[in-house]
Design an enzyme around this catalytic site. Structure first.
Site, PDB file in Angstrom:
ATOM      1  N   THR A  60       0.811  -1.215   0.000  1.00 52.16           N
ATOM      2  CA  THR A  60       0.000   0.000   0.000  1.00 52.16           C
ATOM      3  C   THR A  60       0.842   1.261   0.000  1.00 52.16           C
ATOM      4  O   THR A  60       1.950   1.275   0.559  1.00 52.16           O
ATOM      5  CB  THR A  60      -0.895   0.017   1.257  1.00 52.16           C
ATOM      6  OG1 THR A  60      -1.510   1.297   1.377  1.00 52.16           O
ATOM      7  CG2 THR A  60      -0.095  -0.215   2.528  1.00 52.16           C
ATOM      8  N   TYR A  84      -1.995   0.253  10.007  1.00 49.49           N
ATOM      9  CA  TYR A  84      -2.241  -0.408   8.725  1.00 49.49           C
ATOM     10  C   TYR A  84      -0.983  -0.357   7.856  1.00 49.49           C
ATOM     11  O   TYR A  84      -0.503  -1.381   7.363  1.00 49.49           O
ATOM     12  CB  TYR A  84      -3.415   0.264   8.002  1.00 49.49           C
ATOM     13  CG  TYR A  84      -3.560  -0.181   6.580  1.00 49.49           C
ATOM     14  CD1 TYR A  84      -3.875  -1.498   6.276  1.00 49.49           C
ATOM     15  CD2 TYR A  84      -3.355   0.704   5.519  1.00 49.49           C
ATOM     16  CE1 TYR A  84      -3.987  -1.931   4.967  1.00 49.49           C
ATOM     17  CE2 TYR A  84      -3.464   0.287   4.208  1.00 49.49           C
ATOM     18  CZ  TYR A  84      -3.772  -1.030   3.927  1.00 49.49           C
ATOM     19  OH  TYR A  84      -3.865  -1.456   2.629  1.00 49.49           O
TER      20      TYR A  84
END
Ligand code: UDP
Length: 271
Positions: A60, A84
């Site tokens: 990501t 995250y």
């Protein structure tokens, strides 16, 4: 997983599974480290023990945190600002080390903001209670939500709202196929940004959804959401040059058109 890999003589793994909501990771970091990091470690171990040769990992843009450079390149510093992002970066590090120690050749794809839906309407995001901007905006346009919020209007960006690089899901799918061909052709382990190299603000996205849908829905201005960087845009020259990736849907209105068509289909079938 070990039994499946052996039974089907799996030679390549594309590892998509993860929890993906930044604010949830802020509220429950250990849950994110279990699901994203510890479970990835198990999968990588199974893959190596099972003789898997190629591994593609969905990482990501959140690994960059709030990048000092825009657009941000793959070799720029990685300083995630949410659990995250950290949970994904730890998996990148495990892959790097496993690659060096056991020879597992891998591609890390750093997804920017995935959006849109299959242009032929076969698939699209169906998550209930989704939190992603374009999905939320099209749901609001269709009256599935009474209003939507803009999280933060005081960011250091031209219109005060956050800027992101929205990539059409079909172009992202193509990058996986290109990455698999690259590894099967003997390509070395590598990391690629998956974005177009241009950014849109939250306001730009909302305007596009209003324009494409022809519906003027209710928007409220709210405070910042935890863990959100102000601006993040991909440098995408490497994925284009090395994987020969050629995007077909690099247009915000097209992305929104496909997202809206998918949402209409979902509501028509009552799901
Ligand atoms: N956002 C917003 N309202 C929403 C959902 C998202 O203002 O209902 C903003 C969010 O704060 C961020 C941007 O839209 O600045 C993109 O958020 P999203 O959750 O889609 O993806 P992320 O960049 O967090 O992965």
């Amino acid at each position: 997983m070990a039994a499946l890999i052996a039974e089907h003589r799996v030679d390549a793994v594309i590892h998509f599974a993860a929890s993906i909501v930044v604010p949830d990771s802020v509220a429950d970091p250990l849950g994110y480290y279990r699901n994203n990091t510890a479970n990835s470690r198990s999968l990588i171990e199974c893959a190596i023990k099972g003789g898997v040769k190629h591994f593609i990992f969905s990482s990501t843009a959140a690994v960059y945190g709030n990048p000092a450079t825009v657009p941000v390149g793959e070799d720029d510093p990685v300083t995630p600002m949410s659990p995250y992002g950290s949970s994904k970066l730890m998996t990148e590090i495990m892959l790097r080390d496993a690659g060096a120690a056991y020879g597992l050749r891998h591609v890390i794809l750093r997804y920017f903001n995935v959006a849109g839906a299959d242009p032929l309407g076969r698939t699209g995001q169906s998550t209930k209670g989704a939190t992603h901007l374009i999905k939320v905006a099209v749901e609001t346009a269709l009256g599935l939500r009474p209003k939507m919020d803009v999280f933060g209007t005081d960011y250091p960006t031209p219109d005060g709202t956050c800027i992101r690089d929205y990539i059409h899901v079909s172009d992202l799918v193509r990058a996986h196929a290109d990455a698999l061909s690259y590894l099967r052709d003997g390509g070395a382990s590598a990391t690629f940004n998956c974005g177009y190299g241009r950014g849109f603000s939250v306001r730009d996205v909302i305007e596009s959804v209003k324009r494409v849908s022809g519906i003027d829905f209710k928007v409220e201005f709210a405070g910042r959401r935890a863990g959100d960087p102000a601006q993040i845009v991909a440098a995408s020259d490497r994925v284009r040059a090395v994987l020969h990736w050629k995007p077909h849907f690099d247009d915000l209105n097209t992305i929104v058109t496909h997202a809206l068509a998918w949402e209409r289909k979902l509501s028509a079938r009552g799901s």
